[in-house]
Each structure stands twice: as structure tokens, then as C-alpha cells.
Design a protein around this motif. Structure first.
Motif: not given
Lengths: 372, 166
Positions: A250-255, A262-272
Motif C-alpha cells: 500500500w505505497p504512498e501514491v495517489p489512491t 492495484p497498479i503500484m502494488p503490482a509494480i512493487e511486488i514485481i520489484g521484489l
């Protein structure tokens, strides 16, 4: 300056001498066998794996150390036998080394119905043997250095010799990358990071040394770097703080970037996963490429063997000089890649160790990563 | 591509080897080295701190001893000065006293000399007077042998007396 020039002259002279000495046997070899030198096969053979440890050809005879083959047959369970039984394409208890197809170079089992399958293969191949030797060296090196401290009190002077070398390395790594990258609780992760560094470094160095028992290509093998990257991945994520997981999920980006899709969470998870993937590929590619380049440069001597004495001699000189240069380069790369792996692992662990109030720390780490 | 395909057997051995190495080094290797380094660092820091303390103490002691020496020197100077002053005063006094005494002696000697001189003069005067009287008597006797002369003298004397009375 004078000293450096002297060394340079010495290298050039010895390269010349070596080229002249090598000239005859190489030409004899080229004429005697009459075959073309296929550089690609030589390189792939050297950086690849094999069931026996080929040391060299002495007086016309191949010298190789047979290694144990451990396979799990579909019918008879686990089998363990010497790889000398399979030498030269022989078959042993239904097993032989495939020469073509998807399993080329690997042990395959011929089933009674005539089909060939790949059994579970836990053989001590050349790479595994090298890995075990190098692991033993790493353990002996570090435990030997650590043993040194048991007999000493803190009031004694700093250790000399091996323990001093290890201590210098440990101190510079801890102060140079682990402490600044991991953050306040670096003590918990320093042993893992130092182990990773030492393991990679020793394997890299042993890969450069061409003679037995060194000379196996371990950190240039994708399986080895996969395990190393996996270790960093596990350490990073198993010890991640709540803040870190919140940043991922749940990153600190616009809702609107999170809620319907869940674009950002998906990107973050791929980043993992991309981070350890990059670690794996970087180490593998660097070491493998270094080995390949050195091998190709040395192959110049043999490739030019049939082009006449002048060409062969002059190209041999070039080959040896470039080979020396590449070996020095690889020495640097051996250290650098171990260092980079450790540093990036520290950075990833440090990011996962971030508490709620450490925003300025993150910026520092980001700067550090982009700089590298 | 064979190069990019991890071999399962190698994965197994790599996991095992790296796992064992990791376990051994994390258990018996690096923590000991790290602790030793940290302890030595601490020890060196403490030693430096102690050395600084000792140096400051030495400096303080040195300053104190300097003070003591300075005090002693000052005292010595003072004592010497006092002694010198006293000596001078004493010398002065002695000198004065001696001068005074000398002056007294000189004075008394002078007085005595004067007195003696006067006495001598007086005696001489008396002598001269008696001599003069004797001579005068003799002269008078010579001159006043005759009565006219006596008379003349008497008259002259009378005139003189009269003149002084007027």
C-alpha cells in the motif's frame, strides 16, 4: 614509474618467449590432428559442466579425474558409480551420457521400452566438486581467522597474517557498505553479507586460476548465482519490517493508482523479484563473460596455428598479452562483483529494515544505488 | 539455452554447500571476528581517552610544579630583597651612626682646640698686656720723670675725658 616499466617489459619479454616455446607443440598439434579448432565448443566445454574433471592432455593422453555419478533410476532407485564407467559414450546399468538432443552432455537413462528419460541427477559433477572445494576453502579461511581470536585477549595487538587479512576485509566491508546501507541493526545481517562476499569472492578467484583444483566456473553458473540471489531474497523479505511491507502493498501514491487496479502494488511486488533476479544475472553474466573472453583470447594461439609461423607467432604474442590483461581485469572483476553483490544485498536488506521514521535514510540509499 | 537453465542437481548441491557454509560462518566465524574488531575498537577508544586523561593530568601536575617553583623563586627573591634592604638599612644606620660619632668627635676636638686656642690667646694677651703694661710703665716712668710732662699728660687726659663726656 621505473618499477612499473620494468614489470611491463618483463611481461612483454616473457610473452614473446612463451609464444616461441608454444609455437612448436601447437603447430605439431594442429598438423597432427588435422582438425579445426572450434572455439565455441572449447569455450562452452570450459564454462559448462561435465561428469569428469578434465585436467589436460599430457604426452598425447587425456588426464581426467572421474567423479561420482549419483542418479535416481526410475526402476532401481538411487545409484552411485564412478563416471569412468560412462567415459567415451559407454553405457552403465542403463545410464549413458547423451550426445545430442535436449539432454546433451547429461546422464540419461534408457528405459526398457527404449525411451530415454532424465533421471534425478545429484552427481558430483566438475562444478559441484569445485564448489565443495571452494566452500571448504571459504570455511577454513574464515574459521581459521576466527580461531585466531580465541587465544587472544583484546589487549593484544591486531592480528597479522591470514587473520589480519580477513579482519581488514571484514572491517572495510562492514564500515564501507554494510553499516551505511543496512542501517542501525546491521549487526544482525553482517554475518550473512560477509559470508556472501567471501563465498563469491573465493569462487571468483578460484575460477580464474586455470589449474586443478581451481578452475571451475561456479559463480559463472546460473544455478549458483540463483541460490545466492535467492538467499538475499529470503533474508530481505523474511526479516522485512511492517513499514516495508506496507510500502510494498500500500505505497504512498495517489489512491487511483491503488484502488480499482492495484497498479503500484503490482509494480512493487514485481520489484521484489526483479531485484534478486538482477543480482543473479549480473554475477552470472560478468563471470561467464570474463571466462569466455579469456578462453577465446587463448584460443587465438590454436586458431592461428595453421596460418603459418609468422602469423601464429605474432598472434600468440598478442593473445598472451591480451590474456594477461584480461586476467588482471578478471581479478578486478572477481572482487568488484563480490563487492557489488554484497552492496546491493545490503541496500535491499536496508530498505526492508526501514522503520517509519527513516525517510532521509532511504534517500541516501537511493542515491547510492543510482550512483553505482 | 543450456547456460541459462539451472541444473537441478547443481541447485541441490549449491543449496547444501552454501547453506552449510552460511551456517558455519554465521555461527562460528564472522560473529567472533566482528566482536573482536568491535571490542578492540572500544579498547582503543578507551585507551585513547585514558591517554588523554593521563596527559591532561600530567600537564596539570607540571603546571602545579611550575607554580610551586615560581612561588619558591618569588619567595627566594623576596627573602633576598628583604635581606638586602635590611643589610642596606643596617649599613646606612651604621654609617650614620659612625658619621654622627665622627662628627661629635670632630666637634669636640674642634671645641677643645678652640678652647685651647682661646686659652692660649688669653694667656698670650695677658702676657702681652702685662708686657705692655710693664713696657708702658717703663715708658711712663721714663716720660714722667719730669713734672711738666706729668701735667701735660694729666691735662690731655682731662680733655679726653671731657670730650667723651660731651
Amino acid at each position: 614509474m621505473g618499477y612499473g616499466r620494468k614489470i611491463f617489459n618483463w611481461i612483454v619479454l616473457s610473452a614473446l618467449a612463451l609464444a616461441l616455446v608454444l609455437e612448436l607443440p601447437v603447430r605439431a598439434h594442429a598438423h597432427g590432428e588435422g582438425g579445426d579448432v572450434i572455439v565455441k565448443d572449447i569455450v562452452l566445454e570450459h564454462i559448462g559442466d561435465s561428469y569428469e574433471w578434465h585436467i589436460g592432455k599430457f604426452v598425447g593422453k587425456h588426464v581426467a579425474i572421474p567423479l561420482p555419478v549419483i542418479v535416481c533410476s526410475r526402476e532401481n532407485g538411487w545409484k552411485c558409480f564412478s563416471s569412468s564407467h560412462l567415459h567415451g559414450g559407454h553405457s552403465y546399468e542403463g545410464f549413458h551420457i547423451a550426445t545430442e538432443g535436449a539432454y546433451a552432455g547429461k546422464v540419461v537413462e534408457t528405459l526398457p521400452d527404449g525411451s530415454q528419460v532424465r533421471p534425478w541427477d545429484l552427481s558430483i559433477t566438475k562444478t559441484v566438486a569445485g564448489l565443495l572445494i571452494n566452500s571448504t576453502i571459504v570455511v577454513l579461511l574464515i574459521l581459521g581467522a576466527a580461531r585466531h581470536y580465541r587465544k587472544r585477549r583484546i589487549t593484544d595487538s591486531a592480528p597479522m597474517g591470514l587473520a589480519g587479512l580477513v579482519e581488514m576485509l571484514v572491517e572495510s566491508l562492514v564500515d564501507g557498505i554494510i553499516k551505511p546501507c543496512v542501517g542501525p541493526n546491521y549487526r544482525k545481517f553482517a554475518p550473512y553479507l560477509l559470508t556472501a562476499f567471501t563465498f563469491i569472492f573465493i569462487n571468483n578467484i578460484m575460477g580464474i586460476i586455470p589449474i586443478f583444483p581451481a578452475g571451475t566456473n561456479i559463480t559463472g553458473n546460473i544455478a549458483a548465482t540463483f541460490v545466492l540471489a535467492m538467499a538475499t531474497f529470503l533474508v530481505t523479505n523474511l526479516f522485512g519490517t511492517r513499514h516495508y511491507w506496507k510500502e510494498v502493498l500500500w505505497p504512498e501514491v495517489p489512491t487511483w493508482l491503488k484502488v480499482p487496479l492495484p497498479i503500484m502494488p503490482a509494480i512493487e511486488i514485481i520489484g521484489l523479484f526483479t531485484k534478486p533476479f538482477a543480482l543473479m544475472i549480473r554475477l552470472f553474466a560478468n563471470i561467464m563473460a570474463g571466462h569466455s573472453v579469456i578462453l577465446i583470447l587463448i584460443c587465438i594461439v590454436f586458431v592461428t596455428a595453421r596460418m603459418g609461423a609468422t602469423v601464429n607467432t605474432s598472434m600468440s604474442i598478442v593473445s598472451i598479452l591480451l590474456g594477461i590483461f584480461m586476467n588482471c581485469m578478471e581479478l578486478l572483476v572477481a572482487f568488484l562483483q563480490a563487492y557489488v553483490f554484497t552492496m546491493l544485498s545490503s541496500v535491499f536488506i536496508g530498505m526492508a529494515q526501514e522503520g517509519a521514521g527513516h525517510h532521509e535514510k532511504k534517500n541516501d540509499i537511493d542515491n547510492l544505488t543510482t550512483k553505482r | 539455452m543450456g547456460l541459462l537453465q539451472p541444473e537441478s542437481g547443481l541447485l541441490f548441491w549449491m543449496c547444501l554447500a552454501f547453506g552449510v557454509v552460511l551456517f558455519l560462518l554465521c555461527k562460528f566465524g564472522f560473529p567472533i571476528i566482528l566482536r573482536a574488531i568491535e571490542q578492540r575498537r572500544e579498547y582503543i577508544d578507551n585507551s585513547l581517552e585514558e591517554a588523554r586523561g593521563a596527559r591532561e593530568e600530567t600537564l596539570q601536575l607540571k603546571q602545579e610544579s611550575m607554580h610551586i617553583i615560581e612561588d619558591a623563586q618569588a619567595q627566594r627573591w623576596r627573602i633576598l630583597e628583604n635581606t638586602r634592604a635590611e643589610q642596606e638599612q643596617l649599613a646606612h644606620q651604621l654609617k650614620e651612626k659612625a658619621e654622627k660619632e665622627a662628627a661629635g668627635i670632630i666637634e669636640s676636638a674642634r671645641m677643645e682646640a678652640l678652647a685651647q686656642k682661646e686659652a692660649i690667646l688669653r694667656e698670650a694677651n695677658e702676657h702681652v698686656v702685662s708686657l705692655a703694661i710693664a713696657v708702658a710703665g717703663k715708658v711712663l716712668m721714663q716720660e714722667l720723670k719730669e713734672p711738666q710732662a706729668q701735667e701735660k699728660l694729666a691735662r690731655k687726659l682731662m680733655d679726653k675725658v671731657n670730650n667723651t663726656q660731651n
